[in-house]
Design a protein around this motif. Sequence first.
Motif, mmCIF file in Angstrom:
data_model
loop_
_atom_site.group_PDB
_atom_site.id
_atom_site.type_symbol
_atom_site.label_atom_id
_atom_site.label_comp_id
_atom_site.label_asym_id
_atom_site.label_seq_id
_atom_site.Cartn_x
_atom_site.Cartn_y
_atom_site.Cartn_z
ATOM 1 N N GLU B 71 -2.051 9.931 9.946
ATOM 2 C CA GLU B 71 -1.803 9.539 8.635
ATOM 3 C C GLU B 71 -0.175 9.756 8.494
ATOM 4 O O GLU B 71 0.510 9.097 7.977
ATOM 5 N N LYS B 72 0.298 10.708 8.936
ATOM 6 C CA LYS B 72 1.655 11.082 8.634
ATOM 7 C C LYS B 72 2.474 9.682 9.478
ATOM 8 O O LYS B 72 3.517 9.364 8.759
ATOM 9 N N CYS B 74 1.491 6.810 9.816
ATOM 10 C CA CYS B 74 1.612 5.400 9.301
ATOM 11 C C CYS B 74 2.248 5.259 8.028
ATOM 12 O O CYS B 74 2.650 4.187 7.635
ATOM 13 N N GLU B 75 2.751 6.455 7.492
ATOM 14 C CA GLU B 75 3.614 6.343 6.566
ATOM 15 C C GLU B 75 4.978 5.560 6.790
ATOM 16 O O GLU B 75 5.633 5.133 6.033
ATOM 17 N N VAL B 77 5.568 4.196 10.349
ATOM 18 C CA VAL B 77 5.814 3.442 11.479
ATOM 19 C C VAL B 77 5.021 2.185 11.092
ATOM 20 O O VAL B 77 3.717 2.138 10.925
ATOM 21 N N PHE B 78 5.685 0.923 11.324
ATOM 22 C CA PHE B 78 5.023 -0.266 10.872
ATOM 23 C C PHE B 78 4.617 -1.221 12.104
ATOM 24 O O PHE B 78 5.120 -2.309 12.032
ATOM 25 N N GLY B 100 -6.006 5.321 9.924
ATOM 26 C CA GLY B 100 -4.778 4.144 9.959
ATOM 27 C C GLY B 100 -4.767 3.737 11.362
ATOM 28 O O GLY B 100 -3.551 2.884 11.490
#
Lengths: 198, 258
Positions: B71-72, B74-75, B77-78, B100
């Motif tokens: 979760e952290k 995905c905020e 890292v795209f 995610g």
Amino acid sequence: MKPKIAVVDYEAGNLKSITKALLKLGADAKITKNAREIEAADAVVLPGVGSYARMRGMKGIEAAVKKAAQEKPFLGICLGMQLLFEESEESKEKGFGLMKGKLEKLKGKVKIPHMGWNNLKIVDRKNPLLKGISEEDYFYFVHSYAVLKSREEIARCEYGNGFVAAVARGKMFGVQFHPEKSGEKGLRILQNFLDMIE
Amino acid sequence: MLAKRIIPCLDCDLSVPEGRVVKGKQFKEIKYAGVPWELAEKYYLDGADEIVFLDITASSDARETMVNVIEKTCEKVFVPITVGGGIRSVADARKVFNAGADKVAVNTAALLNPKLIDELAEHFGSQAVVVAIDAKKEANGKGGYECYTHGGRKPTGIDAIEWAKECAKRGAGEILLTSIDRDGTNIGYELELTRKVVEVTNIPVIASGGAGNTEHIAEAFTKGKADAALLAGMLHFNKLKIKEIKDDLRKKGIAIRE
């Protein structure tokens, strides 16, 4: 005011990444499966992976999504783009039929699924969705089916015999790749989309 | 043209509160490398094409920590995120997808129960299923490779090439192929093993274990015919940056995303 974006949940895969990407770009993005929230949003994003069979998850919101696609900025991603079309070789379910064409299995001497980073062949250089994007840039694709030709294509991808990578008609957009997984250039496409919201 | 991928691999020890990235040599001699999501973001900004997290803790308490790590990550890292280690069922996989992750990697659980591959592919699609194979050259001198489970500790008697074929047939979307002999050695990938697996499957193969310099990575693509290269120690201990590696590979004429 931050633009309100409805990210449509119809049980078709990972919605977190696209939502977090939109939040990072300053939009007020919210995952929803509620027709009223879709109607109230400033713009709608339809993500999704899988086949047309996923249309079954669209019960109760199909009309709202279809209406949004015609009336406000709309971005279909991967399956979400494919659903703008009429039908698919892969499933009996029908798409929205908002664009002419059908999905076919990718052809040519290549590995399928088409998975990984590929570049675009830009057809409509002036399209606002592709502002700041060049044919040198790579985007992340994961799919086995695609629309091979469309009147609305603004970019293609030369994988196998080639397919439609992005479409546009007014403010209705679709991309076969995943902008939320395509690094900074992918975020640029999402920013271009947000810039079209009044 | 489809680009060759550079994928940092973060082996995570999740027995501490935030988790930590570690790196060993031939699956032993563990060294500490950093906080999982901080390293992931650093590699993303530096040009990583994907990120792989492998949970090496193998305890059920670690699962919640891994969800937090994903979760952290995905905020910020795209690029696609693959998560492996301790995934034994569709329910385990669903947890990491919901957090995610884009793909799951299975290893021991798939060797013990090959049907798991079919089930995962049916539920989440082949594109989301990576089978990790840890292979070691057989000591009998016949040139074969054997699959190992439990983080490279247990031999299985199963031929790695045959197993790779079966994985692809069952619906795996990708193979993450690690040479136990080369892991952490910096002497180059096991090219023969890599090429053999590429030749018997029609899905992408990620070469892993042994990279020490850019030439090794180039060889994995040209001689090994791999679709992607996994990197760990070479990056964690700042020997080279992803950007430098990619610039160098591009100069060698390999299709690489900037």
